[in-house]
Motif scaffolding. Sequence first.
Motif, PDB file in Angstrom:
ATOM      1  N   GLY A 139      32.797  39.180  31.626  1.00 21.60           N
ATOM      2  CA  GLY A 139      31.664  39.526  32.467  1.00 21.60           C
ATOM      3  C   GLY A 139      31.747  39.036  33.891  1.00 21.60           C
ATOM      4  O   GLY A 139      30.782  39.110  34.648  1.00 21.60           O
ATOM      5  N   ARG A 140      32.911  38.561  34.310  1.00 18.63           N
ATOM      6  CA  ARG A 140      33.018  37.973  35.634  1.00 18.63           C
ATOM      7  C   ARG A 140      33.664  38.911  36.649  1.00 18.63           C
ATOM      8  O   ARG A 140      33.911  38.515  37.780  1.00 18.63           O
ATOM      9  N   GLY A 141      34.005  40.120  36.247  1.00 16.81           N
ATOM     10  CA  GLY A 141      34.563  41.056  37.211  1.00 16.81           C
ATOM     11  C   GLY A 141      36.066  40.898  37.371  1.00 16.81           C
ATOM     12  O   GLY A 141      36.753  40.328  36.533  1.00 16.81           O
ATOM     13  N   GLU A 142      36.592  41.397  38.491  1.00 17.35           N
ATOM     14  CA  GLU A 142      38.034  41.458  38.699  1.00 17.35           C
ATOM     15  C   GLU A 142      38.577  40.282  39.487  1.00 17.35           C
ATOM     16  O   GLU A 142      39.786  40.136  39.638  1.00 17.35           O
ATOM     17  N   THR A 143      37.736  39.447  40.039  1.00 14.98           N
ATOM     18  CA  THR A 143      38.199  38.292  40.788  1.00 14.98           C
ATOM     19  C   THR A 143      37.499  37.046  40.266  1.00 14.98           C
ATOM     20  O   THR A 143      36.424  37.107  39.685  1.00 14.98           O
ATOM     21  N   GLY A 144      38.132  35.902  40.500  1.00 14.68           N
ATOM     22  CA  GLY A 144      37.582  34.651  40.016  1.00 14.68           C
ATOM     23  C   GLY A 144      36.762  33.932  41.069  1.00 14.68           C
ATOM     24  O   GLY A 144      36.743  34.297  42.246  1.00 14.68           O
ATOM     25  N   ASP A 145      36.084  32.878  40.626  1.00  8.52           N
ATOM     26  CA  ASP A 145      35.245  32.100  41.530  1.00  8.52           C
ATOM     27  C   ASP A 145      36.060  31.401  42.606  1.00  8.52           C
ATOM     28  O   ASP A 145      35.549  31.096  43.678  1.00  8.52           O
ATOM     29  N   ARG A 146      37.315  31.114  42.326  1.00 10.11           N
ATOM     30  CA  ARG A 146      38.160  30.390  43.278  1.00 10.11           C
ATOM     31  C   ARG A 146      39.237  31.301  43.856  1.00 10.11           C
ATOM     32  O   ARG A 146      40.293  30.845  44.283  1.00 10.11           O
ATOM     33  N   GLY A 147      38.953  32.595  43.898  1.00  3.07           N
ATOM     34  CA  GLY A 147      39.932  33.546  44.401  1.00  3.07           C
ATOM     35  C   GLY A 147      40.891  33.970  43.300  1.00  3.07           C
ATOM     36  O   GLY A 147      40.850  33.486  42.179  1.00  3.07           O
ATOM     37  N   GLY A 148      41.739  34.923  43.637  1.00  2.26           N
ATOM     38  CA  GLY A 148      42.721  35.393  42.676  1.00  2.26           C
ATOM     39  C   GLY A 148      42.363  36.744  42.107  1.00  2.26           C
ATOM     40  O   GLY A 148      41.240  37.223  42.224  1.00  2.26           O
ATOM     41  N   THR A 149      43.353  37.350  41.474  1.00  2.00           N
ATOM     42  CA  THR A 149      43.153  38.637  40.827  1.00  2.00           C
ATOM     43  C   THR A 149      43.148  38.445  39.315  1.00  2.00           C
ATOM     44  O   THR A 149      43.761  37.509  38.794  1.00  2.00           O
ATOM     45  N   ALA A 150      42.453  39.299  38.622  1.00  2.53           N
ATOM     46  CA  ALA A 150      42.392  39.210  37.167  1.00  2.53           C
ATOM     47  C   ALA A 150      43.777  39.447  36.573  1.00  2.53           C
ATOM     48  O   ALA A 150      44.598  40.169  37.147  1.00  2.53           O
ATOM     49  N   PRO A 151      44.075  38.852  35.418  1.00  2.00           N
ATOM     50  CA  PRO A 151      45.377  39.058  34.788  1.00  2.00           C
ATOM     51  C   PRO A 151      45.756  40.530  34.636  1.00  2.00           C
ATOM     52  O   PRO A 151      46.924  40.891  34.816  1.00  2.00           O
ATOM     53  N   ALA A 152      44.771  41.373  34.363  1.00  2.87           N
ATOM     54  CA  ALA A 152      45.060  42.797  34.177  1.00  2.87           C
ATOM     55  C   ALA A 152      45.554  43.469  35.451  1.00  2.87           C
ATOM     56  O   ALA A 152      46.173  44.537  35.397  1.00  2.87           O
ATOM     57  N   GLY A 153      45.307  42.848  36.604  1.00  2.00           N
ATOM     58  CA  GLY A 153      45.723  43.439  37.869  1.00  2.00           C
ATOM     59  C   GLY A 153      47.050  42.949  38.394  1.00  2.00           C
ATOM     60  O   GLY A 153      47.531  43.418  39.441  1.00  2.00           O
ATOM     61  N   VAL A 154      47.678  42.021  37.678  1.00  2.00           N
ATOM     62  CA  VAL A 154      48.904  41.394  38.187  1.00  2.00           C
ATOM     63  C   VAL A 154      50.044  42.396  38.326  1.00  2.00           C
ATOM     64  O   VAL A 154      50.740  42.429  39.349  1.00  2.00           O
ATOM     65  N   ALA A 155      50.268  43.227  37.322  1.00  2.00           N
ATOM     66  CA  ALA A 155      51.428  44.123  37.342  1.00  2.00           C
ATOM     67  C   ALA A 155      51.382  45.080  38.536  1.00  2.00           C
ATOM     68  O   ALA A 155      52.383  45.265  39.239  1.00  2.00           O
ATOM     69  N   ALA A 156      50.217  45.681  38.771  1.00  2.00           N
ATOM     70  CA  ALA A 156      50.102  46.632  39.878  1.00  2.00           C
ATOM     71  C   ALA A 156      50.266  45.931  41.225  1.00  2.00           C
ATOM     72  O   ALA A 156      50.935  46.453  42.131  1.00  2.00           O
ATOM     73  N   LEU A 157      49.681  44.746  41.359  1.00  2.00           N
ATOM     74  CA  LEU A 157      49.802  44.016  42.618  1.00  2.00           C
ATOM     75  C   LEU A 157      51.240  43.567  42.849  1.00  2.00           C
ATOM     76  O   LEU A 157      51.735  43.589  43.985  1.00  2.00           O
ATOM     77  N   ALA A 158      51.915  43.194  41.779  1.00  2.00           N
ATOM     78  CA  ALA A 158      53.323  42.800  41.892  1.00  2.00           C
ATOM     79  C   ALA A 158      54.172  43.954  42.421  1.00  2.00           C
ATOM     80  O   ALA A 158      55.032  43.767  43.297  1.00  2.00           O
ATOM     81  N   ASP A 159      53.948  45.139  41.905  1.00  2.00           N
ATOM     82  CA  ASP A 159      54.699  46.300  42.384  1.00  2.00           C
ATOM     83  C   ASP A 159      54.417  46.560  43.858  1.00  2.00           C
ATOM     84  O   ASP A 159      55.324  46.896  44.637  1.00  2.00           O
ATOM     85  N   THR A 160      53.165  46.379  44.260  1.00  2.00           N
ATOM     86  CA  THR A 160      52.790  46.585  45.666  1.00  2.00           C
ATOM     87  C   THR A 160      53.536  45.614  46.568  1.00  2.00           C
ATOM     88  O   THR A 160      54.070  45.993  47.620  1.00  2.00           O
ATOM     89  N   ILE A 161      53.594  44.342  46.166  1.00  2.00           N
ATOM     90  CA  ILE A 161      54.312  43.342  46.962  1.00  2.00           C
ATOM     91  C   ILE A 161      55.805  43.651  46.998  1.00  2.00           C
ATOM     92  O   ILE A 161      56.444  43.599  48.052  1.00  2.00           O
ATOM     93  N   ALA A 162      56.368  43.957  45.836  1.00  2.00           N
ATOM     94  CA  ALA A 162      57.807  44.206  45.747  1.00  2.00           C
ATOM     95  C   ALA A 162      58.239  45.380  46.614  1.00  2.00           C
ATOM     96  O   ALA A 162      59.376  45.412  47.111  1.00  2.00           O
ATOM     97  N   ASN A 163      57.338  46.326  46.819  1.00  2.00           N
ATOM     98  CA  ASN A 163      57.665  47.505  47.614  1.00  2.00           C
ATOM     99  C   ASN A 163      57.282  47.370  49.087  1.00  2.00           C
ATOM    100  O   ASN A 163      57.476  48.306  49.866  1.00  2.00           O
ATOM    101  N   ALA A 164      56.723  46.217  49.465  1.00  2.00           N
ATOM    102  CA  ALA A 164      56.252  46.019  50.841  1.00  2.00           C
ATOM    103  C   ALA A 164      57.353  45.427  51.712  1.00  2.00           C
ATOM    104  O   ALA A 164      57.977  44.427  51.348  1.00  2.00           O
ATOM    105  N   GLU A 165      57.569  46.019  52.849  1.00  2.00           N
ATOM    106  CA  GLU A 165      58.587  45.535  53.774  1.00  2.00           C
ATOM    107  C   GLU A 165      58.218  44.141  54.280  1.00  2.00           C
ATOM    108  O   GLU A 165      57.068  43.853  54.580  1.00  2.00           O
ATOM    109  N   GLY A 166      59.208  43.284  54.359  1.00  2.00           N
ATOM    110  CA  GLY A 166      58.992  41.948  54.906  1.00  2.00           C
ATOM    111  C   GLY A 166      58.477  40.929  53.916  1.00  2.00           C
ATOM    112  O   GLY A 166      58.336  39.747  54.249  1.00  2.00           O
ATOM    113  N   LEU A 167      58.183  41.362  52.692  1.00  2.00           N
ATOM    114  CA  LEU A 167      57.651  40.454  51.684  1.00  2.00           C
ATOM    115  C   LEU A 167      58.617  40.303  50.510  1.00  2.00           C
ATOM    116  O   LEU A 167      59.380  41.211  50.208  1.00  2.00           O
TER     117      LEU A 167
END
Length: 243
Positions: A139-167
């Motif tokens: 019931g806490r949504g997709e982000t935590g109280d101290r920042g961060g992404t939910a575990p379910a969002g890790v894979a998609a965000l990882a692909d975004t970073i891996a495909n980003a120039e300079g990162l």
Amino acid sequence: MTDRRTELADNLARVEERISTACAKAGRKREEVTLIVVTKTYPASDVRLLAELGVRHVAENRDQDAAPKAAQCSDLPLIWHFVGQLQTNKVRSVVNYADVVQSVDRPKLVTALSKEAVRAGRELGCLIQVALDAEPGDGRGETGDRGGTAPAGVAALADTIANAEGLRLDGLMTVAPLAGPYAGRQRAAFERLMEISSGLRANHPAANIVSAGMSADLDEAVAAGATHVRVGTAVLGVRPQLG
């Protein structure tokens, strides 16, 4: 200054003993765990003393404090980690000194980091901050109280970073949650992060950093398998109050 150097040396020795003991209990080699000293609220003079004492990884969480400190210490052989929640309007400044941003938690931030890394001609290491208080069904949504992404969002965000120039996708980071199913259960939280890391490495084998554990719970993090621990108070002392 001599007294402060002695104080820091003694504190570092105690932290080193804790890490070594935790590694021995877990059947791990000491060199498998990297100590990052969190120098937030402390002056550049302390950073210089830490460098003299052999510290190579330091972390900051507020750009307005970190940028001038990093500039004052630019001659030192340090790796700078940014560990705080990062707003996009601070990205250009942070990219100028940080070697690793440990608090990447949304695609918009990835886009901003990529743009500024390319502009600066740098490759920036990125860790995805995982919010373990944002597990499905709590019931806490997709982000935590101290920042961060939910575990379910890790894979998609990882692909975004891996495909980003300079990162460069380096791995994961978490802060032991204050709420949710892992509140007060640091070892279980860090073991959950290791499970997520295993899934991440199936598609991104080089993303093998697991940054978890601070002064109070670094032992549990090492036991769970963390590769990096972020220690502030145990090395530098109780933090001065921010104004």
